[in-house]
Design an enzyme around this catalytic site. Structure first.
Site, PDB file in Angstrom:
ATOM      1  N   HIS A  57     -52.807   6.605   7.864  1.00  0.00           N
ATOM      2  CA  HIS A  57     -52.740   5.578   8.907  1.00  0.00           C
ATOM      3  C   HIS A  57     -51.368   5.639   9.583  1.00  0.00           C
ATOM      4  O   HIS A  57     -50.476   6.364   9.126  1.00  0.00           O
ATOM      5  CB  HIS A  57     -52.993   4.181   8.315  1.00  0.00           C
TER       6      HIS A  57
HETATM    7  P1  TYD Z   1     -52.773   0.611   2.426  1.00  0.00           P
HETATM    8  O1  TYD Z   1     -51.483   0.290   3.104  1.00  0.00           O
HETATM    9  O2  TYD Z   1     -53.893   1.113   3.277  1.00  0.00           O
HETATM   10  O3  TYD Z   1     -52.523   1.676   1.256  1.00  0.00           O
HETATM   11  P2  TYD Z   1     -52.014   3.181   1.253  1.00  0.00           P
HETATM   12  O4  TYD Z   1     -51.336   3.460   2.551  1.00  0.00           O
HETATM   13  O5  TYD Z   1     -51.085   3.238   0.110  1.00  0.00           O
HETATM   14  O6  TYD Z   1     -53.179   4.065   1.029  1.00  0.00           O
HETATM   15  O7  TYD Z   1     -53.237  -0.644   1.582  1.00  0.00           O
HETATM   16  C1  TYD Z   1     -54.361  -0.599   0.759  1.00  0.00           C
HETATM   17  C2  TYD Z   1     -54.871  -2.009   0.591  1.00  0.00           C
HETATM   18  O8  TYD Z   1     -53.927  -2.783  -0.155  1.00  0.00           O
HETATM   19  C3  TYD Z   1     -55.027  -2.725   1.928  1.00  0.00           C
HETATM   20  O9  TYD Z   1     -56.350  -2.639   2.405  1.00  0.00           O
HETATM   21  C4  TYD Z   1     -54.651  -4.163   1.603  1.00  0.00           C
HETATM   22  C5  TYD Z   1     -53.759  -4.068   0.395  1.00  0.00           C
HETATM   23  N1  TYD Z   1     -52.337  -4.331   0.684  1.00  0.00           N
HETATM   24  C6  TYD Z   1     -51.874  -5.640   0.679  1.00  0.00           C
HETATM   25  O10 TYD Z   1     -52.636  -6.595   0.471  1.00  0.00           O
HETATM   26  N2  TYD Z   1     -50.559  -5.870   0.920  1.00  0.00           N
HETATM   27  C7  TYD Z   1     -49.682  -4.862   1.152  1.00  0.00           C
HETATM   28  O11 TYD Z   1     -48.457  -5.117   1.366  1.00  0.00           O
HETATM   29  C8  TYD Z   1     -50.167  -3.508   1.163  1.00  0.00           C
HETATM   30  C9  TYD Z   1     -49.231  -2.361   1.418  1.00  0.00           C
HETATM   31  C10 TYD Z   1     -51.492  -3.292   0.923  1.00  0.00           C
END
Ligand code: TYD
Length: 139
Positions: A57
């Site tokens: 993303h």
């Molecule tokens: P995401 O940032 O998409 O993870 P990564 O980039 O590590 O693959 O986050 C995954 C899920 O975690 C997202 O859908 C919601 C939750 N989340 C939170 O609730 N708070 C946060 O600060 C983060 C980073 C994620």
């Protein structure tokens, strides 16, 4: 602000230094000292199964430091024109990711911990999760 013109060349790996001690090292990151933004949120990824990747993303506004607090992993940065791969494997090395870049984390070693220092609180509206949407934003 609009960060659509940011490129992978605006990102760098910063040695945030360490206090060496025979009994172990300590690394300190302090707002206004060795980080170019103010930290509003900290999170960390762990228990990552072998072969998994994370990220996939971009953010409109969020700025981050990503650190391999334990183990190692690779980060691929993409600005829509250029790609850059960075290996993180030392707890005193922080990858500064500016806003407006696509990123993917992969190649996690067993037991790796990805520590993330972020400039804003969690906001799903700040995410671009669709690569085509990201490319449109960068036009
Ligand atoms: P995401 O940032 O998409 O993870 P990564 O980039 O590590 O693959 O986050 C995954 C899920 O975690 C997202 O859908 C919601 C939750 N989340 C939170 O609730 N708070 C946060 O600060 C983060 C980073 C994620």
């Amino acid at each position: 602000m609009n960060f659509k013109n940011n490129t992978v060349f605006d990102c760098s790996v910063i040695d945030v230094s360490k206090v060496h001690n025979e009994a172990g090292n300590i690394t300190v990151i302090e707002n206004g000292v060795n980080i170019p933004f103010s930290v509003k949120r900290i999170y960390y990824l762990y228990d990552i199964p072998g072969g998994e990747s994370r990220g996939g993303h971009a953010h409109y506004e969020l700025e981050q430091y990503i650190i391999a607090a334990s183990g190692s992993f690779d980060v691929i940065l993409d600005d829509g024109r250029n790609k850059k791969t960075v290996t993180l494997n030392r707890p005193n090395m922080a990858l500064h990711i500016v806003p407006g870049l696509w990123r993917e984390l992969y190649n996690f070693s067993s037991g790796a911990i990805s520590l993330v220092l972020a400039s804003h609180k969690y906001d799903e509206n700040d995410y671009m999760r669709d690569y085509k949407e990201f490319l449109d934003f960068k036009k």
